[in-house]
Design a protein around this motif. Structure first.
Motif, short mmCIF file in Angstrom:
data_model
loop_
_atom_site.label_atom_id
_atom_site.label_comp_id
_atom_site.label_asym_id
_atom_site.label_seq_id
_atom_site.Cartn_x
_atom_site.Cartn_y
_atom_site.Cartn_z
N LEU A 178 2.17 1.60 -3.52
CA LEU A 178 1.30 2.25 -4.37
C LEU A 178 0.91 3.74 -4.10
O LEU A 178 0.54 4.34 -5.11
CB LEU A 178 0.03 1.19 -4.37
CG LEU A 178 -1.16 1.25 -5.31
CD1 LEU A 178 -0.49 1.01 -6.85
CD2 LEU A 178 -2.43 0.74 -5.10
N TRP B 197 -0.57 -7.66 -7.04
CA TRP B 197 -0.24 -6.22 -6.54
C TRP B 197 1.53 -5.78 -6.54
O TRP B 197 1.89 -4.87 -7.03
CB TRP B 197 -0.83 -5.59 -5.14
CG TRP B 197 -2.00 -5.40 -5.46
CD1 TRP B 197 -3.38 -6.39 -5.39
CD2 TRP B 197 -2.74 -4.25 -6.17
NE1 TRP B 197 -4.46 -5.76 -5.62
CE2 TRP B 197 -4.01 -4.46 -6.28
CE3 TRP B 197 -2.18 -2.99 -6.90
CZ2 TRP B 197 -5.02 -3.43 -6.92
CZ3 TRP B 197 -3.05 -2.22 -7.18
CH2 TRP B 197 -4.30 -2.32 -7.52
N ARG C 259 0.72 -1.16 0.17
CA ARG C 259 -0.10 -0.06 -0.09
C ARG C 259 0.76 1.31 0.03
O ARG C 259 0.50 2.15 -0.71
CB ARG C 259 -0.92 0.02 1.09
CG ARG C 259 -1.76 1.12 1.22
CD ARG C 259 -2.83 1.06 2.41
NE ARG C 259 -4.05 2.01 2.27
CZ ARG C 259 -4.04 3.05 2.16
NH1 ARG C 259 -3.15 3.84 2.05
NH2 ARG C 259 -5.21 3.80 1.99
N ARG D 262 -4.68 4.29 -7.84
CA ARG D 262 -5.19 2.65 -7.64
C ARG D 262 -5.61 2.17 -6.19
O ARG D 262 -5.73 1.07 -6.16
CB ARG D 262 -4.33 1.78 -8.46
CG ARG D 262 -4.38 2.20 -9.92
CD ARG D 262 -3.47 1.00 -10.63
NE ARG D 262 -4.06 -0.08 -10.50
CZ ARG D 262 -3.64 -1.35 -11.00
NH1 ARG D 262 -2.29 -1.39 -11.23
NH2 ARG D 262 -4.13 -2.52 -10.90
N ASP E 116 2.13 -5.48 -10.21
CA ASP E 116 1.56 -4.18 -10.78
C ASP E 116 2.45 -2.80 -10.27
O ASP E 116 2.70 -2.12 -11.16
CB ASP E 116 -0.01 -3.96 -10.45
CG ASP E 116 -1.06 -4.89 -11.25
OD1 ASP E 116 -0.38 -5.74 -12.19
OD2 ASP E 116 -2.00 -4.87 -11.30
N GLU F 160 -8.85 0.76 -5.74
CA GLU F 160 -8.91 -0.86 -6.27
C GLU F 160 -8.24 -1.72 -5.57
O GLU F 160 -8.79 -2.95 -5.22
CB GLU F 160 -8.43 -0.62 -7.67
CG GLU F 160 -8.29 -1.92 -8.32
CD GLU F 160 -7.46 -1.78 -9.49
OE1 GLU F 160 -7.28 -2.99 -10.29
OE2 GLU F 160 -7.00 -0.73 -9.99
N MET F 161 -6.90 -1.25 -5.05
CA MET F 161 -6.18 -2.12 -4.12
C MET F 161 -7.18 -2.66 -2.79
O MET F 161 -6.80 -4.01 -2.52
CB MET F 161 -4.89 -1.76 -3.64
CG MET F 161 -4.07 -2.46 -2.55
SD MET F 161 -2.54 -1.69 -2.15
CE MET F 161 -1.33 -2.49 -3.06
N GLN F 162 -7.66 -1.71 -2.17
CA GLN F 162 -8.30 -2.02 -0.97
C GLN F 162 -9.56 -3.01 -1.32
O GLN F 162 -9.83 -3.86 -0.57
CB GLN F 162 -9.05 -0.62 -0.47
CG GLN F 162 -9.58 -1.11 1.09
CD GLN F 162 -8.75 -1.85 1.95
OE1 GLN F 162 -7.81 -1.26 2.18
NE2 GLN F 162 -9.33 -2.67 2.67
N TRP G 133 -3.00 -12.32 -4.24
CA TRP G 133 -3.53 -10.59 -4.07
C TRP G 133 -2.11 -10.05 -3.78
O TRP G 133 -1.87 -9.20 -4.72
CB TRP G 133 -4.45 -10.44 -3.06
CG TRP G 133 -4.67 -8.76 -2.50
CD1 TRP G 133 -5.36 -8.02 -3.22
CD2 TRP G 133 -3.73 -8.19 -1.82
NE1 TRP G 133 -5.22 -6.85 -2.79
CE2 TRP G 133 -4.11 -6.68 -1.82
CE3 TRP G 133 -2.75 -8.48 -0.82
CZ2 TRP G 133 -3.55 -5.57 -1.21
CZ3 TRP G 133 -2.22 -7.36 -0.09
CH2 TRP G 133 -2.56 -6.18 -0.16
N THR H 150 -9.89 -5.19 -3.99
CA THR H 150 -9.18 -6.73 -4.22
C THR H 150 -8.79 -7.23 -2.96
O THR H 150 -8.87 -8.42 -2.78
CB THR H 150 -8.63 -6.50 -5.28
OG1 THR H 150 -7.07 -5.70 -4.85
CG2 THR H 150 -8.94 -6.00 -6.80
N LYS H 151 -8.18 -6.42 -2.05
CA LYS H 151 -7.64 -7.14 -0.52
C LYS H 151 -9.07 -7.56 0.10
O LYS H 151 -8.85 -9.01 0.64
CB LYS H 151 -6.86 -6.05 0.05
CG LYS H 151 -6.15 -6.21 1.50
CD LYS H 151 -5.88 -5.15 2.22
CE LYS H 151 -5.66 -5.70 3.65
NZ LYS H 151 -5.03 -4.38 4.09
#
Length: 115
Positions: free
Chosen positions: A26, A64, A23, A33, A67, A36-38, A60, A40-41
């Motif tokens: 990112l 990430w 995080r 993003r 990415d 989006e990360m949160q 996951w 998908t987490k």
């Protein structure tokens, strides 16, 4: 943060593969993003509980990390963007080459985060 090979200018060091480190990285390389990360987490942790397996969480973190590797390295980011932009090109040869290049970028990023 781990050490990495020199790929020219990098926007941030390669993070450890933990939720907090990913995080934080990112936030530097692609703050747009974060939601989006949160999302998908949350999905990965819900699946982990449902499946009684850490596999979704590992997937996951790896996705990430890949990415972020692309985003933190301007060389990979530029190749990734060009390839994605040409995936639906009217010339089938250009589209095929874009798919091949996108796969190569993803493979390179994945190898880097496994190093």
């Amino acid at each position: 943060m781990s050490t990495q090979a020199d790929h020219g200018h990098e926007l941030a060091p390669r993070p450890e593969q933990t939720p907090d480190a990913l995080r934080a990285a990112l936030t530097v390389v692609a703050p747009g993003r974060l939601s989006e990360m949160q999302e998908t987490k949350d999905e990965a942790f819900a699946k982990a509980l449902e499946w009684q397996s850490l596999s979704p969480v590992r997937s996951w973190a790896l996705a990430w990390a890949r990415d972020i590797e692309i985003a933190r390295r301007p060389d990979l980011s530029a190749r990734h963007t060009r390839a994605k932009n040409n995936l639906e090109h009217e010339d089938a040869d250009v589209a095929r080459e874009a798919l091949r290049e996108l796969s190569a970028v993803l493979d390179e990023a994945m190898k880097a985060v496994h190093a």
